[in-house]
Design an enzyme around this catalytic site. Structure first.
Site, PDB file in Angstrom:
ATOM      1  N   GLY A  12       0.838  -1.192   0.000  1.00 53.36           N
ATOM      2  CA  GLY A  12       0.000   0.000   0.000  1.00 53.36           C
ATOM      3  C   GLY A  12       0.870   1.238   0.000  1.00 53.36           C
ATOM      4  CG  ASP A  13       0.930   3.546   2.460  1.00 48.59           C
ATOM      5  OD1 ASP A  13      -0.203   4.049   2.534  1.00 48.59           O
ATOM      6  OD2 ASP A  13       1.402   2.791   3.333  1.00 48.59           O
ATOM      7  CG  HIS A  41      -5.940   6.120  -2.867  1.00 52.83           C
ATOM      8  ND1 HIS A  41      -6.835   5.395  -3.626  1.00 52.83           N
ATOM      9  CD2 HIS A  41      -5.200   5.217  -2.208  1.00 52.83           C
ATOM     10  CE1 HIS A  41      -6.615   4.104  -3.431  1.00 52.83           C
ATOM     11  NE2 HIS A  41      -5.642   3.978  -2.578  1.00 52.83           N
ATOM     12  CE  LYS A 141     -24.363 -17.101   6.718  1.00 51.54           C
ATOM     13  NZ  LYS A 141     -22.950 -17.395   6.514  1.00 51.54           N
TER      14      LYS A 141
END
Length: 418
Positions: A12-13, A41, A141
């Site tokens: 990430g990043d 982001h 659920k």
């Protein structure tokens, strides 16, 4: 018609937001297909600098609809705040929000925080936005679907069903846990905070199929990277969803998607926020972190900094089935005297260097020539210093797929296309 999936090759990043913002100029839909408010982001364009958390990075194109797909978990009040912030800058946000996405509630964020505190030194490094408990409820659920915001009676019924199951467990596990809201009070709050975007709730497959039929471009955007994928990442320090390209169609609303392009985004160096092992960690990180602005966009936490890890990145590129690589923040390496690339690992299990990685592995480096010239004004690959060209080409060779985009600054125009 073109379907483009932008994903992370690392943890990430990587700078996916600026890549999506760049590609969205020609897109008719920009689609987030997993994750939630734990995304961060950063987008820099003519409207300003934005840290987007739930909105797709393509919302700044007036001809592009932003789609929040069924694979997402959506924090309703924070989404309303994010929309207001972007529209305050003069952007008219056009949204389609999946009725099959899951609502991430303040109760989930509280549960997330209490669990991290309970774990202490063994905590996962969560952003404490409630993502894991929300996905957990979906699997059990007991989740609350976004579409129920249009069915108030069903909404109250399903919230009560969830509370009857969840509250006894939380009170037993966390001695400090307190929660007094009724199902009706929760439903009333949800209807109030979702008012700015409730009309956008729909079956997102229908507008996406219409765009496909007109042979227009669809742009899918992942949160985090391959190293944080729930199944293939550095477990248990992963996110709670699948952030690999193969999930783009399922989480985005087009399960039969066969993308033409998969762009794996990687930084020109390594960085990681949260827990886990960064094999190529630099001994002295502070000055480089400040120079590169490497702090979590959601939490503000300082990221761990390291040299480019070709082993981990190639693993990510392969997991993403990437057709090309976008290399970001190459400009941040200018002036870095000790420039090197990790080309292999040494140590126990180095013959099978996939996530989870272990601290016993040591990086084997290949020294690279550094450069001192300012490259932020370069717009052609040949304009880069020879040392910078060699650095990019060596990464391309190690990845086995072409590096087609080279970012030399945060601005939309600071991009070299090869």
């Amino acid at each position: 018609m073109s379907s483009i999936v932008v994903v992370g090759a690392n943890w990430g990043d990587e700078g996916k937001g600026r890549i999506v913002d760049f590609l969205a100029d020609q897109a008719s839909a920009s689609i987030r297909f997993q994750g939630g408010n734990n995304a961060g982001h950063t987008v820099v364009n003519d409207f300003g600098t934005f840290k987007l958390h739930q909105l797709p990075s393509g919302v700044f194109n007036p001809d592009c609809i932003g789609v929040l797909g069924p694979g997402m978990v959506i924090s309703p009040a924070l989404l309303s705040e994010e929309i207001a912030e972007v529209e305050q800058a003069g952007v008219k946000v056009k949204l389609c929000i999946s009725d099959r996405a899951t609502l991430c509630l303040p109760l989930h964020a509280l549960e997330d925080t209490l669990e991290e505190l309970r774990l202490g030194d063994g905590a996962y490094g969560s952003t404490r936005q409630g993502i894991a408990p929300c996905y957990g409820d979906r699997v059990m659920k007991k989740g609350i679907l976004v579409g129920w915001l249009k069915q108030p009676e069903v909404l109250v019924e399903r919230i009560q069903f969830m509370l009857d199951w969840k509250l006894p467990q939380l009170r037993a596990l966390y001695p400090t846990f307190e929660f007094e809201q009724t199902a009706q009070e929760m439903a009333d709050w949800l209807l109030e905070v979702s008012a700015p975007w409730r009309d956008a709730i729909c079956n997102v497959s229908l507008p996406l199929k219409a765009i496909q039929a007109e042979s227009k471009t669809l742009l899918f955007e992942a949160q985090l990277g391959a190293g944080r994928d729930l199944v293939y990442g550095e477990y248990p320090w992963t996110t709670s969803s699948n952030c690999v390209s193969m999930y783009a169609g399922i989480g985005g609303g087009l399960p039969a998607l066969r993308p033409e392009r998969v762009v794996a985004v990687a930084k020109a160096f390594s960085s990681s926020v949260g827990t886990g092992t960064l094999i190529t960690a630099m001994e002295e990180q502070d000055a480089f972190r400040e120079l590169a602005g490497e702090f979590g966009a959601t939490t503000g936490r300082p990221r761990d900094m390291g040299y480019f890890d070709a082993v981990a990145t190639k693993n990510g590129v392969e997991l993403q089935a990437a057709t090309e690589v976008a290399l970001t923040k190459v400009d941040c390496l200018t002036g870095l005297k000790d420039l090197k690339i990790c080309v292999s690992y040494d140590g126990e299990h180095s013959e099978n260097p996939i996530w989870p990685q272990t601290a016993s592995l040591k990086a084997v480096y290949e020294q690279m020539e550094s450069w001192s010239e300012d490259i932020t004004g370069c717009r052609k690959f040949e304009e880069l210093p020879v040392a910078a060209q060699k650095y990019v080409l060596r990464i391309e060779e190690l990845m086995g797929v072409p590096v087609k985009m080279v970012s030399v600054g945060p601005g939309r125009e600071q991009m070299i296309i090869r």
